[in-house]
Design a protein around this motif. Structure first.
Motif, PDB file in Angstrom:
ATOM      1  N   ALA A  10      49.115  55.138 -45.540  1.00 15.48           N
ATOM      2  CA  ALA A  10      48.619  55.358 -46.892  1.00 15.48           C
ATOM      3  C   ALA A  10      47.305  54.600 -47.106  1.00 15.48           C
ATOM      4  O   ALA A  10      46.477  54.993 -47.910  1.00 15.48           O
ATOM      5  CB  ALA A  10      49.659  54.910 -47.910  1.00 15.48           C
ATOM      6  N   GLU A  11      47.146  53.513 -46.380  1.00 12.72           N
ATOM      7  CA  GLU A  11      45.914  52.734 -46.377  1.00 12.72           C
ATOM      8  C   GLU A  11      45.669  52.272 -44.951  1.00 12.72           C
ATOM      9  O   GLU A  11      46.564  52.309 -44.117  1.00 12.72           O
ATOM     10  CB  GLU A  11      46.028  51.531 -47.313  1.00 12.72           C
ATOM     11  N   THR A  12      44.458  51.856 -44.671  1.00  9.71           N
ATOM     12  CA  THR A  12      44.128  51.347 -43.338  1.00  9.71           C
ATOM     13  C   THR A  12      44.119  49.825 -43.370  1.00  9.71           C
ATOM     14  O   THR A  12      43.562  49.222 -44.272  1.00  9.71           O
ATOM     15  CB  THR A  12      42.766  51.883 -42.874  1.00  9.71           C
ATOM     16  N   ILE A  13      44.784  49.240 -42.367  1.00 12.96           N
ATOM     17  CA  ILE A  13      44.841  47.793 -42.207  1.00 12.96           C
ATOM     18  C   ILE A  13      44.107  47.459 -40.918  1.00 12.96           C
ATOM     19  O   ILE A  13      44.402  48.038 -39.869  1.00 12.96           O
ATOM     20  CB  ILE A  13      46.304  47.306 -42.117  1.00 12.96           C
ATOM     21  N   GLU A  14      43.153  46.531 -40.998  1.00 12.69           N
ATOM     22  CA  GLU A  14      42.414  46.139 -39.806  1.00 12.69           C
ATOM     23  C   GLU A  14      42.339  44.622 -39.717  1.00 12.69           C
ATOM     24  O   GLU A  14      41.961  43.962 -40.683  1.00 12.69           O
ATOM     25  CB  GLU A  14      41.004  46.728 -39.825  1.00 12.69           C
ATOM     26  N   LEU A  15      42.711  44.104 -38.564  1.00 15.29           N
ATOM     27  CA  LEU A  15      42.577  42.679 -38.271  1.00 15.29           C
ATOM     28  C   LEU A  15      41.813  42.559 -36.967  1.00 15.29           C
ATOM     29  O   LEU A  15      41.982  43.373 -36.059  1.00 15.29           O
ATOM     30  CB  LEU A  15      43.936  42.003 -38.146  1.00 15.29           C
ATOM     31  N   GLY A  16      40.993  41.513 -36.874  1.00 17.08           N
ATOM     32  CA  GLY A  16      40.147  41.404 -35.699  1.00 17.08           C
ATOM     33  C   GLY A  16      40.263  40.105 -34.960  1.00 17.08           C
ATOM     34  O   GLY A  16      41.263  39.391 -35.040  1.00 17.08           O
ATOM     35  N   LEU A  17      39.193  39.805 -34.271  1.00 19.15           N
ATOM     36  CA  LEU A  17      39.143  38.670 -33.364  1.00 19.15           C
ATOM     37  C   LEU A  17      39.404  37.346 -34.068  1.00 19.15           C
ATOM     38  O   LEU A  17      39.936  36.416 -33.460  1.00 19.15           O
ATOM     39  CB  LEU A  17      37.782  38.629 -32.664  1.00 19.15           C
ATOM     40  N   LEU A  65      49.524  43.755 -44.604  1.00 21.34           N
ATOM     41  CA  LEU A  65      50.651  43.714 -43.665  1.00 21.34           C
ATOM     42  C   LEU A  65      51.931  43.333 -44.395  1.00 21.34           C
ATOM     43  O   LEU A  65      52.986  43.951 -44.197  1.00 21.34           O
ATOM     44  CB  LEU A  65      50.395  42.702 -42.544  1.00 21.34           C
ATOM     45  N   ALA A  66      51.839  42.314 -45.248  1.00 19.20           N
ATOM     46  CA  ALA A  66      53.005  41.874 -46.018  1.00 19.20           C
ATOM     47  C   ALA A  66      53.510  42.995 -46.916  1.00 19.20           C
ATOM     48  O   ALA A  66      54.726  43.223 -47.020  1.00 19.20           O
ATOM     49  CB  ALA A  66      52.650  40.641 -46.847  1.00 19.20           C
ATOM     50  N   GLN A  67      52.606  43.731 -47.528  1.00 11.18           N
ATOM     51  CA  GLN A  67      53.009  44.836 -48.400  1.00 11.18           C
ATOM     52  C   GLN A  67      53.641  45.973 -47.598  1.00 11.18           C
ATOM     53  O   GLN A  67      54.608  46.592 -48.057  1.00 11.18           O
ATOM     54  CB  GLN A  67      51.806  45.325 -49.205  1.00 11.18           C
ATOM     55  N   TRP A  68      53.124  46.244 -46.390  1.00 10.61           N
ATOM     56  CA  TRP A  68      53.725  47.272 -45.527  1.00 10.61           C
ATOM     57  C   TRP A  68      55.159  46.886 -45.172  1.00 10.61           C
ATOM     58  O   TRP A  68      56.052  47.721 -45.126  1.00 10.61           O
ATOM     59  CB  TRP A  68      52.872  47.468 -44.276  1.00 10.61           C
ATOM     60  N   SER A  69      55.400  45.612 -44.947  1.00 11.34           N
ATOM     61  CA  SER A  69      56.748  45.160 -44.566  1.00 11.34           C
ATOM     62  C   SER A  69      57.765  45.403 -45.671  1.00 11.34           C
ATOM     63  O   SER A  69      58.965  45.434 -45.407  1.00 11.34           O
ATOM     64  CB  SER A  69      56.732  43.678 -44.176  1.00 11.34           C
ATOM     65  N   LEU A  70      57.312  45.591 -46.902  1.00  7.96           N
ATOM     66  CA  LEU A  70      58.208  45.816 -48.038  1.00  7.96           C
ATOM     67  C   LEU A  70      58.480  47.288 -48.341  1.00  7.96           C
ATOM     68  O   LEU A  70      59.295  47.599 -49.201  1.00  7.96           O
ATOM     69  CB  LEU A  70      57.616  45.155 -49.295  1.00  7.96           C
ATOM     70  N   VAL A  71      57.821  48.198 -47.622  1.00  8.42           N
ATOM     71  CA  VAL A  71      58.026  49.625 -47.869  1.00  8.42           C
ATOM     72  C   VAL A  71      59.438  50.002 -47.408  1.00  8.42           C
ATOM     73  O   VAL A  71      59.793  49.766 -46.247  1.00  8.42           O
ATOM     74  CB  VAL A  71      56.968  50.486 -47.133  1.00  8.42           C
ATOM     75  N   PRO A  72      60.252  50.571 -48.288  1.00 10.36           N
ATOM     76  CA  PRO A  72      61.633  50.900 -47.910  1.00 10.36           C
ATOM     77  C   PRO A  72      61.716  52.063 -46.916  1.00 10.36           C
ATOM     78  O   PRO A  72      60.813  52.898 -46.839  1.00 10.36           O
ATOM     79  CB  PRO A  72      62.290  51.276 -49.240  1.00 10.36           C
ATOM     80  N   ALA A  73      62.813  52.114 -46.180  1.00 10.18           N
ATOM     81  CA  ALA A  73      63.022  53.133 -45.144  1.00 10.18           C
ATOM     82  C   ALA A  73      63.037  54.547 -45.716  1.00 10.18           C
ATOM     83  O   ALA A  73      62.765  55.505 -44.996  1.00 10.18           O
ATOM     84  CB  ALA A  73      64.328  52.860 -44.397  1.00 10.18           C
ATOM     85  N   GLU A  74      63.341  54.697 -46.998  1.00  5.67           N
ATOM     86  CA  GLU A  74      63.401  56.024 -47.615  1.00  5.67           C
ATOM     87  C   GLU A  74      62.025  56.649 -47.772  1.00  5.67           C
ATOM     88  O   GLU A  74      61.910  57.848 -47.986  1.00  5.67           O
ATOM     89  CB  GLU A  74      64.060  55.951 -49.000  1.00  5.67           C
TER      90      GLU A  74
END
Length: 143
Positions: A10-17, A65-74
């Motif tokens: 739904a959104e792009t998450i980018e982490l780098g070096l 990342l923290a918000q993605w971890s809260l997305v329910p399986a449904e």
């Protein structure tokens, strides 16, 4: 050596070096099997720093990342396309791609002396789609 992470959904998450410090890839099979098991899974553990925005800099994507971890399986968005690159000498040594990644565990730790926090992201490729996960890369040693 460095790492780049891109998570698309739904959104792009980018982490780098600057963020990622350590990555552990694991092909997970049952330990009690006496032959090659068909029950194969792929996991990634990504450990790094939570970097705070200072002097007008953009904040890193660890909050996403923290918000993605809260997305329910449904919700379908709990599964996202994840690509991790391992980089050495400006070359991609390994590219790990999970087209149906989901968060198993996510942790953030903060202390009063470190200045930045630390995150740990543990993801798996959806097991019925394990064959779609790919590992690419490697050096050509001029054989």
């Amino acid at each position: 050596m460095g790492f780049r992470l891109k998570v698309e959904g739904a959104e792009t998450i980018e982490l780098g070096l600057d963020n990622i410090q350590k990555v552990i890839y694991d092909t997970d099979t049952p330990d009690d099997s006496n032959a090659r098991s068909t029950d194969v899974g792929s996991t990634l553990k990504i450990i790094g720093k939570v970097i705070t925005a200072t002097d007008g800099d953009k904040a890193d994507d660890t909050l996403k990342l923290a918000q993605w971890s809260l997305v329910p399986a449904e919700k379908a968005d709990c599964y996202r396309k994840l690509t991790l690159e391992v980089i050495a000498a400006d070359q991609v040594v390994r590219e790990i791609h999970f087209p149906n990644a989901f968060v198993v565990d996510y942790k953030e730790t903060f202390g009063d002396t470190e200045g930045v926090g630390q995150f740990e992201l543990y993801v798996k490729q959806k097991k019925d789609k394990t064959e779609l996960a790919t590992l690419n890369g490697g050096y050509d040693f001029g054989k």
